[in-house]
Design a protein around this motif. Structure first.
Motif, PDB file in Angstrom:
ATOM      1  N   LYS A 231       0.829  -1.216   0.000  1.00 58.05           N
ATOM      2  CA  LYS A 231       0.000   0.000   0.000  1.00 58.05           C
ATOM      3  C   LYS A 231       0.863   1.267   0.000  1.00 58.05           C
ATOM      4  O   LYS A 231       0.704   2.171   0.818  1.00 58.05           O
ATOM      5  CB  LYS A 231      -0.958   0.001   1.190  1.00 58.05           C
ATOM      6  N   LEU A 232       1.800   1.317  -0.966  1.00 57.76           N
ATOM      7  CA  LEU A 232       2.727   2.439  -1.054  1.00 57.76           C
ATOM      8  C   LEU A 232       2.130   3.582  -1.861  1.00 57.76           C
ATOM      9  O   LEU A 232       1.228   3.386  -2.675  1.00 57.76           O
ATOM     10  CB  LEU A 232       4.042   1.973  -1.683  1.00 57.76           C
ATOM     11  N   ASP A 233       2.653   4.774  -1.654  1.00 61.13           N
ATOM     12  CA  ASP A 233       2.192   5.959  -2.383  1.00 61.13           C
ATOM     13  C   ASP A 233       2.765   6.013  -3.791  1.00 61.13           C
ATOM     14  O   ASP A 233       2.131   6.509  -4.717  1.00 61.13           O
ATOM     15  CB  ASP A 233       2.587   7.241  -1.626  1.00 61.13           C
ATOM     16  N   VAL A 234       3.988   5.510  -3.940  1.00 61.63           N
ATOM     17  CA  VAL A 234       4.667   5.564  -5.229  1.00 61.63           C
ATOM     18  C   VAL A 234       5.856   4.615  -5.194  1.00 61.63           C
ATOM     19  O   VAL A 234       6.370   4.281  -4.115  1.00 61.63           O
ATOM     20  CB  VAL A 234       5.140   7.010  -5.534  1.00 61.63           C
ATOM     21  N   GLY A 235       6.279   4.167  -6.368  1.00 59.03           N
ATOM     22  CA  GLY A 235       7.470   3.331  -6.448  1.00 59.03           C
ATOM     23  C   GLY A 235       8.349   3.777  -7.592  1.00 59.03           C
ATOM     24  O   GLY A 235       7.869   4.316  -8.593  1.00 59.03           O
ATOM     25  N   PHE A 236       9.662   3.544  -7.455  1.00 59.33           N
ATOM     26  CA  PHE A 236      10.620   3.906  -8.500  1.00 59.33           C
ATOM     27  C   PHE A 236      11.542   2.718  -8.765  1.00 59.33           C
ATOM     28  O   PHE A 236      12.129   2.158  -7.837  1.00 59.33           O
ATOM     29  CB  PHE A 236      11.461   5.115  -8.088  1.00 59.33           C
ATOM     30  N   ASP A 249       2.552   4.062  -9.974  1.00 57.81           N
ATOM     31  CA  ASP A 249       1.688   4.877  -9.127  1.00 57.81           C
ATOM     32  C   ASP A 249       0.997   4.016  -8.074  1.00 57.81           C
ATOM     33  O   ASP A 249       1.197   2.798  -8.001  1.00 57.81           O
ATOM     34  CB  ASP A 249       0.693   5.694  -9.956  1.00 57.81           C
ATOM     35  N   GLU A 250       0.173   4.653  -7.242  1.00 62.35           N
ATOM     36  CA  GLU A 250      -0.430   3.957  -6.106  1.00 62.35           C
ATOM     37  C   GLU A 250      -1.418   2.866  -6.519  1.00 62.35           C
ATOM     38  O   GLU A 250      -1.763   1.999  -5.717  1.00 62.35           O
ATOM     39  CB  GLU A 250      -1.108   4.976  -5.179  1.00 62.35           C
ATOM     40  N   ALA A 344      13.384  10.519 -10.107  1.00 62.30           N
ATOM     41  CA  ALA A 344      12.514  10.189  -8.977  1.00 62.30           C
ATOM     42  C   ALA A 344      12.298  11.404  -8.079  1.00 62.30           C
ATOM     43  O   ALA A 344      11.172  11.678  -7.640  1.00 62.30           O
ATOM     44  CB  ALA A 344      13.117   9.036  -8.182  1.00 62.30           C
ATOM     45  N   ILE A 345      13.356  12.152  -7.817  1.00 62.10           N
ATOM     46  CA  ILE A 345      13.248  13.341  -6.968  1.00 62.10           C
ATOM     47  C   ILE A 345      12.398  14.415  -7.629  1.00 62.10           C
ATOM     48  O   ILE A 345      11.578  15.083  -6.980  1.00 62.10           O
ATOM     49  CB  ILE A 345      14.654  13.870  -6.627  1.00 62.10           C
ATOM     50  N   MET A 346      12.531  14.597  -8.949  1.00 61.37           N
ATOM     51  CA  MET A 346      11.726  15.588  -9.661  1.00 61.37           C
ATOM     52  C   MET A 346      10.246  15.203  -9.663  1.00 61.37           C
ATOM     53  O   MET A 346       9.369  16.064  -9.532  1.00 61.37           O
ATOM     54  CB  MET A 346      12.232  15.741 -11.093  1.00 61.37           C
ATOM     55  N   LEU A 347       9.954  13.908  -9.794  1.00 58.22           N
ATOM     56  CA  LEU A 347       8.556  13.464  -9.724  1.00 58.22           C
ATOM     57  C   LEU A 347       7.992  13.682  -8.315  1.00 58.22           C
ATOM     58  O   LEU A 347       6.833  14.081  -8.160  1.00 58.22           O
ATOM     59  CB  LEU A 347       8.458  11.987 -10.095  1.00 58.22           C
ATOM     60  N   MET A 348       8.799  13.420  -7.304  1.00 61.56           N
ATOM     61  CA  MET A 348       8.354  13.660  -5.933  1.00 61.56           C
ATOM     62  C   MET A 348       8.040  15.140  -5.708  1.00 61.56           C
ATOM     63  O   MET A 348       7.093  15.485  -4.996  1.00 61.56           O
ATOM     64  CB  MET A 348       9.420  13.187  -4.943  1.00 61.56           C
ATOM     65  N   GLN A 356      -1.145  15.991  -5.208  1.00 55.77           N
ATOM     66  CA  GLN A 356      -1.934  15.037  -5.978  1.00 55.77           C
ATOM     67  C   GLN A 356      -1.158  13.725  -6.106  1.00 55.77           C
ATOM     68  O   GLN A 356       0.073  13.713  -6.089  1.00 55.77           O
ATOM     69  CB  GLN A 356      -2.222  15.586  -7.384  1.00 55.77           C
ATOM     70  N   SER A 357      -1.887  12.639  -6.225  1.00 59.88           N
ATOM     71  CA  SER A 357      -1.231  11.353  -6.419  1.00 59.88           C
ATOM     72  C   SER A 357      -0.645  11.289  -7.825  1.00 59.88           C
ATOM     73  O   SER A 357      -1.058  12.031  -8.726  1.00 59.88           O
ATOM     74  CB  SER A 357      -2.235  10.216  -6.229  1.00 59.88           C
ATOM     75  N   LEU A 358       0.290  10.369  -8.011  1.00 60.22           N
ATOM     76  CA  LEU A 358       0.884  10.222  -9.330  1.00 60.22           C
ATOM     77  C   LEU A 358      -0.162   9.764 -10.344  1.00 60.22           C
ATOM     78  O   LEU A 358      -0.131  10.177 -11.505  1.00 60.22           O
ATOM     79  CB  LEU A 358       2.046   9.217  -9.274  1.00 60.22           C
TER      80      LEU A 358
END
Length: 444
Positions: A231-236, A249-250, A344-348, A356-358
């Motif tokens: 149940k993660l918010d985002v993955g890279f 995405d989630e 990843a940092i720029m998307l965060m 907003q969610s990804l």
């Protein structure tokens, strides 16, 4: 086309295509080239595959034998080598890696003093030296012999640089990381931990043989499952040398490079930071990206396939964002190469600032179905220019209009033509590619 150096360096199966002797000769040539007017300084990084150590030491032997000094970053990422080269006054950098390829392959990427891929004329000269076409280079003697120095501090400075780019704390964000058993295994978690995220990591136990094996950006299904289960918010997910990033995405949806270009391009435009109001992509990016950019009032420039060509176009025009569907994304204000960790940092940054969610950020971009097939040929150029092949291509283009496209592209590394169709349905894509392939095979 170069004999050994493609768009991403000299790459092939270790000790079959790319041999230790080749690495030694590359080191000899670069060590000589950069020591002609001063004592050369060359920094070297490597990924986690077993043969990387062999090639690293062969390069060091060649460099020092020619009178330049070698500085070893040890296991690190390709973008970290580019960063260290351009910020710490090195003459050039070398990365030993075959990127997303399996462990038994390896490669040598060479980066110039400005952090860009080395000029083609230098590559050609090295090829001539490898093949013995030019005379033997002089050996350094006495005090002129080069030295080799541990330079792990350079990698640590790169980590600090990444952390400094984050504009907000990642506190309360649950982030998954797939390190591909590669270069980010000792970097990614420490960066996201330092920024306050609750990190969950897979693919971070390299053993020299498992780099990219059923993990990383080329096996995104593992991260998709991991994100949903935890149940993660985002993955890279990164590739072996971390110049690529694919996100999840989630909901478990793959967010590849085209989505990333759309999300970050739109964000930069909204903040007045998209120079020239243009995003650079390749001809193989999805038609959905170009339509979404048009709808957002953003221009785009298409290049041939290869982040090298994307970067050249960005440098020429002063654009700040470009990349490929594969996850090579270049943010030229911060880096000179594709950088998975930076991406990843720029998307965060976008996720946190937009609150907003990804998945929400991506939902206004609709991907067109694609189908790709490779056709093995003897003469790629002759087939591409064949009258019957071109006639069929134009016929398909006319039929599709603005609702799709057909692309014929010569592979830069294999004797194949890549045939790719985009259309409104998967079945139509497959039918069009099969028709195109049939004409090509009839004319081989």
């Amino acid at each position: 086309m170069s004999k050994y150096f493609g768009t991403d360096g000299f790459r092939g199966e270790a000790n079959k295509v790319l041999k230790a002797d080749d690495a030694y000769k590359i080191g000899r040539y670069l060590g000589w080239y950069y020591s002609r007017e001063h004592r050369g300084r060359i920094v070297i990084g490597k990924d986690t595959r077993r043969s990387s150590y062999m090639f690293e030491y062969a390069l060091v032997a060649g460099i020092t034998a020619s009178g330049s000094d070698a500085f070893l970053l040890h296991v690190t990422t390709t973008p970290s080598v580019a960063y260290v080269v351009r910020t710490e006054e090195f003459d050039c950098g070398i990365m030993v890696s075959a990127s997303h390829n399996p462990y038994y392959d390896n490669g040598i990427k060479i980066i110039d003093g400005n952090g860009h891929k080395i000029a083609s004329d230098i590559e050609e000269a090295m090829e001539n030296y490898i093949d013995g076409i030019v005379e033997e280079l002089p050996f350094a003697t006495g005090e002129a012999v080069g030295t080799a120095t541990d330079y792990a501090i350079g990698r640590n400075r790169y980590i600090g640089y990444l952390i400094s780019l984050a504009t907000r704390s990642y506190k309360n964000m649950r982030v998954g990381l797939d390190c591909s058993n590669g270069s980010t295994s000792s970097i990614a978690k420490s960066v996201f931990d330092a920024l306050g995220a609750k990190t969950y990591v897979i693919g971070n136990e390299p053993n020299g043989l498992n780099i990219n094996k059923d993990c990383g950006s080329t096996h995104i299904e593992n991260l998709q499952k991991f994100v949903l289960e935890n149940k993660l918010d985002v993955g890279f997910a990164f590739d072996g040398d971390a110049d690529r990033c694919i996100a999840v995405d989630e909901t478990g949806m793959e967010v590849h490079g085209d989505y990333i270009l759309y999300v970050c391009g739109k964000y930069l435009k909204e903040n007045g930071r998209l120079e020239g109001n243009t995003v650079v992509a390749t001809i193989m990016s999805n038609l959905g990206l170009f339509k979404a950019l048009e709808k957002s009032g953003i221009d785009y420039l298409k290049t041939t396939v290869g982040d090298k060509y994307v970067n050249e176009a960005m440098v020429e025009h002063g654009y700040v964002l470009g990349g490929e569907q594969s996850g090579h994304i270049i943010f030229s204000k911060h880096a000179t190469t594709g950088d998975g960790m930076l991406t990843a940092i720029m998307l965060m940054e976008v996720i946190l600032e937009k609150k907003q969610s990804l998945h929400t950020l991506c939902e206004n971009m609709k991907m067109y179905p694609q189908y790709l097939q490779n056709v093995r040929v003897i003469d790629k150029k002759a087939i591409i220019e064949n009258e019957a092949v071109q006639r069929k291509k134009h016929e398909i283009e006319k039929m599709l209009g603005e609702n799709g496209r057909i692309i014929l592209r010569e592979s830069g590394t294999e004797p194949v033509i890549r045939v790719m169709a985009e259309a409104t349905t998967d079945e139509l894509c497959r039918q069009l590619v099969e028709k195109m392939v049939s004409v090509i095979e009839d004319n081989i």
